[in-house]
Design a protein around this motif. Structure first.
Motif, PDB file in Angstrom:
ATOM      1  N   TYR A  15       0.838  -1.207   0.000  1.00  0.00           N
ATOM      2  CA  TYR A  15       0.000   0.000   0.000  1.00  0.00           C
ATOM      3  C   TYR A  15       0.873   1.258   0.000  1.00  0.00           C
ATOM      4  N   ARG A  39      -5.568   0.584  -1.667  1.00  0.00           N
ATOM      5  CA  ARG A  39      -6.801   0.267  -0.960  1.00  0.00           C
ATOM      6  C   ARG A  39      -7.998   0.605  -1.840  1.00  0.00           C
ATOM      7  N   THR A  40      -9.091  -0.102  -1.616  1.00  0.00           N
ATOM      8  CA  THR A  40     -10.318   0.171  -2.365  1.00  0.00           C
ATOM      9  C   THR A  40     -11.045   1.346  -1.735  1.00  0.00           C
ATOM     10  N   ALA A  56     -12.125   5.477   1.208  1.00  0.00           N
ATOM     11  CA  ALA A  56     -11.490   5.231   2.506  1.00  0.00           C
ATOM     12  C   ALA A  56     -12.438   5.667   3.609  1.00  0.00           C
ATOM     13  N   ASP A 105      -8.821   5.088   8.002  1.00  0.00           N
ATOM     14  CA  ASP A 105      -8.090   5.173   6.735  1.00  0.00           C
ATOM     15  C   ASP A 105      -8.486   6.392   5.915  1.00  0.00           C
ATOM     16  N   ARG A 139      -6.231   8.375   3.338  1.00  0.00           N
ATOM     17  CA  ARG A 139      -5.313   7.542   2.580  1.00  0.00           C
ATOM     18  C   ARG A 139      -5.699   7.548   1.096  1.00  0.00           C
ATOM     19  N   THR A 168      -6.524   5.931  -2.376  1.00  0.00           N
ATOM     20  CA  THR A 168      -7.221   4.699  -2.756  1.00  0.00           C
ATOM     21  C   THR A 168      -7.208   4.532  -4.277  1.00  0.00           C
TER      22      THR A 168
END
Length: 559
Positions: free
Chosen positions: A133, A196-197, A200, A204, A207, A209
């Motif tokens: 990630y 990440r999907t 967020a 998260d 973050r 995505t």
């Protein structure tokens, strides 16, 4: 890993690491694996802080140029404060030796830090999923830095994985604009499955995505397809640096279609939402709006309110730095779809918010609006326009957008403020514009995308599918102006559309508001200033210090 991304200044990172390490002095990126990228740091705490520091270099919006917003260099606002450095952009006073929005050094600093991070993070013994990630997030930040350079300067040097040192002589030439687009788009394609999907949520939020990567890619291709980079008329030499060399109708339409396809890919994921109009303000003052794709997060503050609120609220240190124009106010339609300048619209200047686009109340403080338990007074001599030699509204309006609900509050407190870097409404507008430009006739899907955003304003009638293409493009452009105002889009939109020169031939406007002794109020539209523009302002000049440092760089046309 659950961790909100807040901005961490470099000195704070030194302090945090210095508690446990015997630190050498020097830039963060010069600290080798024995410090930041520590083989025995099983939690990767220092590497995480290093990455967070790169996050902190994302664009941050708000009053970032001489206490003014970037929109104060457009037709949407004027600076309330005389002598703000934003006037250098308003009046075309920038040059290779000075530019208040020059980001060349700061963006290449980000690129170098990302390259340091990618080269060294494998030394840190954290789990592979988290490390994966982090690497993808860092590559996004590098791609974003390149995009911020490209929209200002055109084609720029692509550094690859180079790190380099101050002692090295990095004579890297500018890559073509097309090569830069292909590089950034390729990087985003590569990292989308590694992030990440989105959206967020929870710890998260903040973050990067996969949906943030798609949003950046959609904006990248929208800009790349726009007239600025496809007109071929910014100069006679080095055209490959300032746009595409193939500007045939077919090639340009293919670029618009690419922009539409990427935006549609994000829309079809069905992961983000368009907040209803009763939650529009929450997009900017809550931490977890599902309309936000990526935002610049800070600790809770009240500075947005203090910097932009009406100046009569002296108890709360309101400074009123931003004066939205009457020109912007007129872009907000009546709910019947008519502009307020139409005699049949039903507009009443004494009640400017009645039967108006619902967003009007959430963007402007106007004479008669409510704030902190009193009525805003922007008539001549009113509490919020007292006259004299103090900073105050130049237009009869103050900026309301981004501020929390305080109409009935008795005090101000620190609150969340998210500057939206990417949000879902923009994606719909990108899609509507790109799809319309890619086709010879109006497309029903483009109309539907536009209506989805217009509905937030409470429009009683939808735009019909039968509207001609040129009229639809005008409506889309106006909707971008209204929906995305003060989010740093207008400044770049009018350049990429190449309409700034024609827009800025006349005056900008405000209101002179006079209240008689009997309480009668009259409104008169008045000139409040101009914006200067010439063709060289379509792209920024390369800083002269960089031309001295790198002999392989060439300056942009007309500078």
């Amino acid at each position: 890993m659950k961790k909100l991304i807040y901005i961490i200044p470099a000195f704070a990172l030194f302090a945090a690491v210095g508690c446990n390490k015997n630190m050498e002095e020097g830039p963060l990126e010069n600290l080798d694996s024995s410090f930041i990228f520590d083989p025995v740091d099983k939690n990767g705490s220092y590497a995480d802080q290093f990455l967070n520091d790169i996050y902190g270099n994302m664009p941050n919006g708000w009053n970032r140029i001489g206490n003014s917003m970037l929109d104060a260099a457009t037709d949407d606002a004027v600076p309330s404060m005389r002598g703000s450095s934003i006037e250098d952009l308003r009046f075309g006073r920038i040059d290779p030796f000075g530019n208040p929005d020059d980001v060349w050094t700061s963006r290449y600093t980000v690129i170098r830090k990302v390259n340091v991070f990618l080269a060294k993070v494998d030394r840190v013994p954290i789990e592979n999923e988290v490390k994966g990630y982090w690497k993808a997030e860092a590559r996004f930040l590098r791609a974003y830095a390149y995009f911020e350079l490209m929209k200002r300067y055109g084609g720029v040097p692509l550094m690859g994985e180079r790190i380099g040192t101050l002692a090295e002589d990095l004579q890297v030439p500018r890559s073509s604009f097309e090569a830069c687009v292909n590089y950034v788009s390729g990087e985003l394609d590569a990292i989308k499955p590694l992030l990440r999907t989105g959206p967020a949520a929870g710890g998260d939020f903040g973050r990067i995505t996969n949906t943030a990567a798609l949003a950046l890619q959609a904006r990248l291709h929208l800009y790349a397809a726009s007239p600025l980079f496809n007109a071929g008329n910014l100069g006679t030499q080095n055209k490959e640096l300032t746009g595409y060399t193939d500007v045939s109708a077919g090639a340009v339409k293919a670029r618009w279609q690419k922009a539409a396809d990427v935006a549609k890919e994000l829309i079809d994921l069905n992961t983000h939402i368009i907040e209803p109009n009763n939650r529009y303000i929450n997009i900017f003052i809550t931490r977890d709006s599902k309309e936000i794709i990526l935002s610049y997060l800070r600790a809770n503050t009240s500075d947005v309110e203090q910097n932009n609120g009406p100046v009569g609220f002296t108890k709360f240190s309101h400074r009123g730095y931003t004066s939205p124009t009457q020109d912007l106010a007129e872009a907000f339609l009546m709910t019947n779809g008519k502009p307020i300048t139409d005699p049949t619209s039903g507009y009443d200047p004494d009640k400017p918010n009645v039967n108006r686009d619902a967003r009007f109340n959430l963007v402007f403080f106007f004479n008669g609006s409510k704030w902190l338990k009193r009525t805003v007074e922007t008539f001549d001599g009113g509490l919020d326009r007292p006259g004299g030699n103090i900073t105050q509204t130049q237009t009869g309006y103050y900026l309301r957008k981004f501020m929390y609900n305080a109409e009935t509050a008795s005090s101000l407190g620190a609150q969340p403020h998210n500057f939206p870097l990417f949000r879902f409404a923009e994606v719909y507008l990108n899609y509507a514009e790109a799809l319309t430009e890619a086709n010879d006739a109006t497309q029903a899907d483009a109309v539907a995308a536009l209506n989805k955003i217009r509905s937030r304003g409470g429009m009683k009638t939808a735009v019909p599918n039968s509207v001609p293409k040129d009229e639809l493009l005008t409506l889309i452009r106006n909707e971008r102006r209204v929906e995305l105002c003060f989010e740093e889009h207008r400044f770049w939109d009018i350049r990429r559309w190449m309409i700034a020169r024609q827009l800025f031939t006349g005056d900008l406007h405000g209101q002179q508001i006079v209240r008689a002794d009997d309480g009668t109020v009259t409104y008169t539209k008045v000139a409040v200033g101009k914006v200067a523009f010439n063709d060289r302002m379509h792209l920024y000049p390369i800083p002269q210090t960089e031309l001295y440092r790198n002999r392989n760089l060439v300056q942009n046309p007309l500078w």
